[in-house]
Design a protein around this motif. Structure first.
Motif, PDB file in Angstrom:
ATOM      1  N   ALA A 197       0.808  -1.228   0.000  1.00 25.87           N
ATOM      2  CA  ALA A 197       0.000   0.000   0.000  1.00 25.87           C
ATOM      3  C   ALA A 197       0.841   1.279   0.000  1.00 25.87           C
ATOM      4  CB  ALA A 197      -0.949   0.008   1.196  1.00 25.87           C
ATOM      5  N   ASP A 198       1.986   1.267   0.625  1.00 27.72           N
ATOM      6  CA  ASP A 198       2.796   2.484   0.728  1.00 27.72           C
ATOM      7  C   ASP A 198       3.817   2.622  -0.399  1.00 27.72           C
ATOM      8  OD1 ASP A 198       1.477   3.259   3.047  1.00 27.72           O
ATOM      9  OD2 ASP A 198       2.878   2.170   4.341  1.00 27.72           O
ATOM     10  N   ARG A 199       3.821   1.686  -1.325  1.00 26.84           N
ATOM     11  CA  ARG A 199       4.782   1.746  -2.420  1.00 26.84           C
ATOM     12  C   ARG A 199       4.165   2.407  -3.636  1.00 26.84           C
ATOM     13  NH1 ARG A 199       7.287  -3.990  -3.211  1.00 26.84           N
ATOM     14  NH2 ARG A 199       8.066  -2.924  -5.051  1.00 26.84           N
ATOM     15  N   ALA A 200       4.968   3.167  -4.349  1.00 29.89           N
ATOM     16  CA  ALA A 200       4.519   3.793  -5.599  1.00 29.89           C
ATOM     17  C   ALA A 200       4.293   2.702  -6.647  1.00 29.89           C
ATOM     18  CB  ALA A 200       5.561   4.780  -6.092  1.00 29.89           C
ATOM     19  N   SER A 201       3.286   2.874  -7.472  1.00 30.28           N
ATOM     20  CA  SER A 201       2.947   1.836  -8.450  1.00 30.28           C
ATOM     21  C   SER A 201       4.103   1.543  -9.401  1.00 30.28           C
ATOM     22  CB  SER A 201       1.690   2.218  -9.228  1.00 30.28           C
ATOM     23  OG  SER A 201       1.896   3.411  -9.947  1.00 30.28           O
ATOM     24  N   HIS A 202       4.885   2.565  -9.752  1.00 33.02           N
ATOM     25  CA  HIS A 202       6.005   2.343 -10.680  1.00 33.02           C
ATOM     26  C   HIS A 202       7.129   1.513 -10.055  1.00 33.02           C
ATOM     27  CE1 HIS A 202       7.333   6.011  -8.601  1.00 33.02           C
ATOM     28  NE2 HIS A 202       8.542   5.557  -8.817  1.00 33.02           N
ATOM     29  N   SER A 203       7.119   1.350  -8.722  1.00 31.46           N
ATOM     30  CA  SER A 203       8.152   0.554  -8.068  1.00 31.46           C
ATOM     31  C   SER A 203       7.744  -0.913  -7.901  1.00 31.46           C
ATOM     32  CB  SER A 203       8.491   1.145  -6.694  1.00 31.46           C
ATOM     33  OG  SER A 203       7.436   0.890  -5.769  1.00 31.46           O
ATOM     34  N   LEU A 204       6.506  -1.243  -8.262  1.00 32.89           N
ATOM     35  CA  LEU A 204       6.036  -2.618  -8.131  1.00 32.89           C
ATOM     36  C   LEU A 204       6.495  -3.456  -9.321  1.00 32.89           C
ATOM     37  CD1 LEU A 204       2.328  -1.961  -7.069  1.00 32.89           C
ATOM     38  CD2 LEU A 204       4.271  -2.451  -5.576  1.00 32.89           C
ATOM     39  N   SER A 205       6.723  -4.719  -9.065  1.00 33.36           N
ATOM     40  CA  SER A 205       7.045  -5.631 -10.163  1.00 33.36           C
ATOM     41  C   SER A 205       5.771  -5.880 -10.969  1.00 33.36           C
ATOM     42  CB  SER A 205       7.561  -6.966  -9.608  1.00 33.36           C
ATOM     43  OG  SER A 205       6.496  -7.676  -8.973  1.00 33.36           O
ATOM     44  N   GLY A 223       4.296  -8.682 -11.503  1.00 34.87           N
ATOM     45  CA  GLY A 223       3.442  -9.580 -10.744  1.00 34.87           C
ATOM     46  C   GLY A 223       2.728  -8.871  -9.609  1.00 34.87           C
ATOM     47  N   GLU A 224       3.439  -7.975  -8.920  1.00 38.41           N
ATOM     48  CA  GLU A 224       2.804  -7.212  -7.843  1.00 38.41           C
ATOM     49  C   GLU A 224       1.705  -6.312  -8.394  1.00 38.41           C
ATOM     50  OE1 GLU A 224       6.470  -6.802  -4.628  1.00 38.41           O
ATOM     51  OE2 GLU A 224       6.391  -5.433  -6.343  1.00 38.41           O
ATOM     52  N   ARG A 225       1.957  -5.696  -9.544  1.00 40.91           N
ATOM     53  CA  ARG A 225       0.913  -4.863 -10.168  1.00 40.91           C
ATOM     54  C   ARG A 225      -0.327  -5.686 -10.493  1.00 40.91           C
ATOM     55  NH1 ARG A 225       4.977  -2.367 -14.196  1.00 40.91           N
ATOM     56  NH2 ARG A 225       6.018  -0.901 -12.838  1.00 40.91           N
ATOM     57  N   GLN A 226      -0.106  -6.884 -10.982  1.00 41.29           N
ATOM     58  CA  GLN A 226      -1.217  -7.754 -11.338  1.00 41.29           C
ATOM     59  C   GLN A 226      -2.036  -8.124 -10.099  1.00 41.29           C
ATOM     60  OE1 GLN A 226       0.010 -10.150 -14.434  1.00 41.29           O
ATOM     61  NE2 GLN A 226      -1.823 -11.381 -14.544  1.00 41.29           N
ATOM     62  N   LEU A 227      -1.373  -8.428  -9.012  1.00 36.31           N
ATOM     63  CA  LEU A 227      -2.074  -8.775  -7.774  1.00 36.31           C
ATOM     64  C   LEU A 227      -2.840  -7.580  -7.210  1.00 36.31           C
ATOM     65  CD1 LEU A 227       0.627 -11.035  -6.124  1.00 36.31           C
ATOM     66  CD2 LEU A 227      -1.609 -11.761  -6.993  1.00 36.31           C
ATOM     67  N   VAL A 228      -2.256  -6.405  -7.281  1.00 38.65           N
ATOM     68  CA  VAL A 228      -2.938  -5.197  -6.803  1.00 38.65           C
ATOM     69  C   VAL A 228      -4.167  -4.915  -7.674  1.00 38.65           C
ATOM     70  CG1 VAL A 228      -2.718  -2.685  -6.560  1.00 38.65           C
ATOM     71  CG2 VAL A 228      -0.922  -4.186  -5.686  1.00 38.65           C
ATOM     72  N   ALA A 229      -4.034  -5.085  -8.983  1.00 33.91           N
ATOM     73  CA  ALA A 229      -5.177  -4.874  -9.877  1.00 33.91           C
ATOM     74  C   ALA A 229      -6.295  -5.859  -9.559  1.00 33.91           C
ATOM     75  CB  ALA A 229      -4.738  -5.017 -11.331  1.00 33.91           C
ATOM     76  N   LEU A 230      -5.948  -7.098  -9.296  1.00 34.84           N
ATOM     77  CA  LEU A 230      -6.953  -8.104  -8.932  1.00 34.84           C
ATOM     78  C   LEU A 230      -7.652  -7.721  -7.634  1.00 34.84           C
ATOM     79  CD1 LEU A 230      -8.419 -10.793  -9.199  1.00 34.84           C
ATOM     80  CD2 LEU A 230      -6.390 -11.912  -8.232  1.00 34.84           C
ATOM     81  N   ALA A 231      -6.891  -7.292  -6.652  1.00 36.82           N
ATOM     82  CA  ALA A 231      -7.487  -6.877  -5.383  1.00 36.82           C
ATOM     83  C   ALA A 231      -8.425  -5.695  -5.588  1.00 36.82           C
ATOM     84  CB  ALA A 231      -6.386  -6.518  -4.383  1.00 36.82           C
ATOM     85  N   ALA A 232      -8.044  -4.743  -6.443  1.00 39.78           N
ATOM     86  CA  ALA A 232      -8.876  -3.562  -6.704  1.00 39.78           C
ATOM     87  C   ALA A 232     -10.202  -3.951  -7.340  1.00 39.78           C
ATOM     88  CB  ALA A 232      -8.129  -2.573  -7.602  1.00 39.78           C
ATOM     89  N   VAL A 233     -10.177  -4.932  -8.219  1.00 36.32           N
ATOM     90  CA  VAL A 233     -11.419  -5.397  -8.848  1.00 36.32           C
ATOM     91  C   VAL A 233     -12.280  -6.147  -7.839  1.00 36.32           C
ATOM     92  CG1 VAL A 233     -12.342  -7.005 -10.565  1.00 36.32           C
ATOM     93  CG2 VAL A 233     -10.489  -5.456 -11.185  1.00 36.32           C
ATOM     94  N   LEU A 234     -11.677  -7.045  -7.081  1.00 36.48           N
ATOM     95  CA  LEU A 234     -12.452  -7.878  -6.153  1.00 36.48           C
ATOM     96  C   LEU A 234     -13.088  -7.074  -5.026  1.00 36.48           C
ATOM     97  CD1 LEU A 234     -10.213 -11.065  -5.942  1.00 36.48           C
ATOM     98  CD2 LEU A 234     -12.239 -10.652  -7.344  1.00 36.48           C
ATOM     99  N   VAL A 235     -12.457  -5.991  -4.607  1.00 38.86           N
ATOM    100  CA  VAL A 235     -13.031  -5.173  -3.535  1.00 38.86           C
ATOM    101  C   VAL A 235     -14.347  -4.525  -3.965  1.00 38.86           C
ATOM    102  CG1 VAL A 235     -11.879  -2.954  -3.980  1.00 38.86           C
ATOM    103  CG2 VAL A 235     -12.368  -3.653  -1.640  1.00 38.86           C
ATOM    104  N   MET A 236     -14.557  -4.397  -5.272  1.00 41.12           N
ATOM    105  CA  MET A 236     -15.795  -3.817  -5.799  1.00 41.12           C
ATOM    106  C   MET A 236     -16.944  -4.829  -5.805  1.00 41.12           C
ATOM    107  SD  MET A 236     -14.823  -0.777  -6.306  1.00 41.12           S
ATOM    108  CE  MET A 236     -16.242  -0.129  -7.134  1.00 41.12           C
TER     109      MET A 236
END
Length: 104
Positions: free
Chosen positions: A6-14, A16-29
């Motif tokens: 949560a505290d990391r800038a999106s451009h610093s994520l790998s 795979g990490e971006r993909q997991l964050v995107a999945l979490a963002a969709v599922l929370v909806m």
């Protein structure tokens, strides 16, 4: 399982990490249907399994487009599309067997 990012800038994520964050963002909806397009791309085995488990744990239907055949083995139904047409539509064992015999 992505709160530690949560505290990391999106451009610093790998990737795979971006993909997991995107999945979490969709599922929370809490959508009625989730469409996944190659959900395990760029993921190491641990995170691939996390995504697989998240899909399996969804309380509703999901549409998954994937070349990750192992991911599809536990699904209720697999549809193989070849040259824009439905070539097989069956339980995973039969549909994946058709895919391996005709598309490998």
């Amino acid at each position: 399982g992505v709160a530690h990012l949560a505290d990391r800038a999106s451009h610093s994520l790998s990737g795979g990490e971006r993909q997991l964050v995107a999945l979490a963002a969709v599922l929370v909806m809490e959508p009625a249907l989730v469409v996944f397009d190659e959900p395990t791309t760029q993921l190491d085995l641990r995170n691939r399994n996390r995504v697989r488990d998240a899909i399996a744990g969804l309380p509703h239907d999901a549409l998954v487009v994937s070349h990750d055949l192992e991911l599809l083995e536990d699904f209720d139904r697999v549809v193989v599309v070849r040259d824009g047409l439905v070539a097989a539509d069956d339980r995973p064992g039969a549909a994946l067997r058709w895919y391996r015999e005709h598309c490998s």
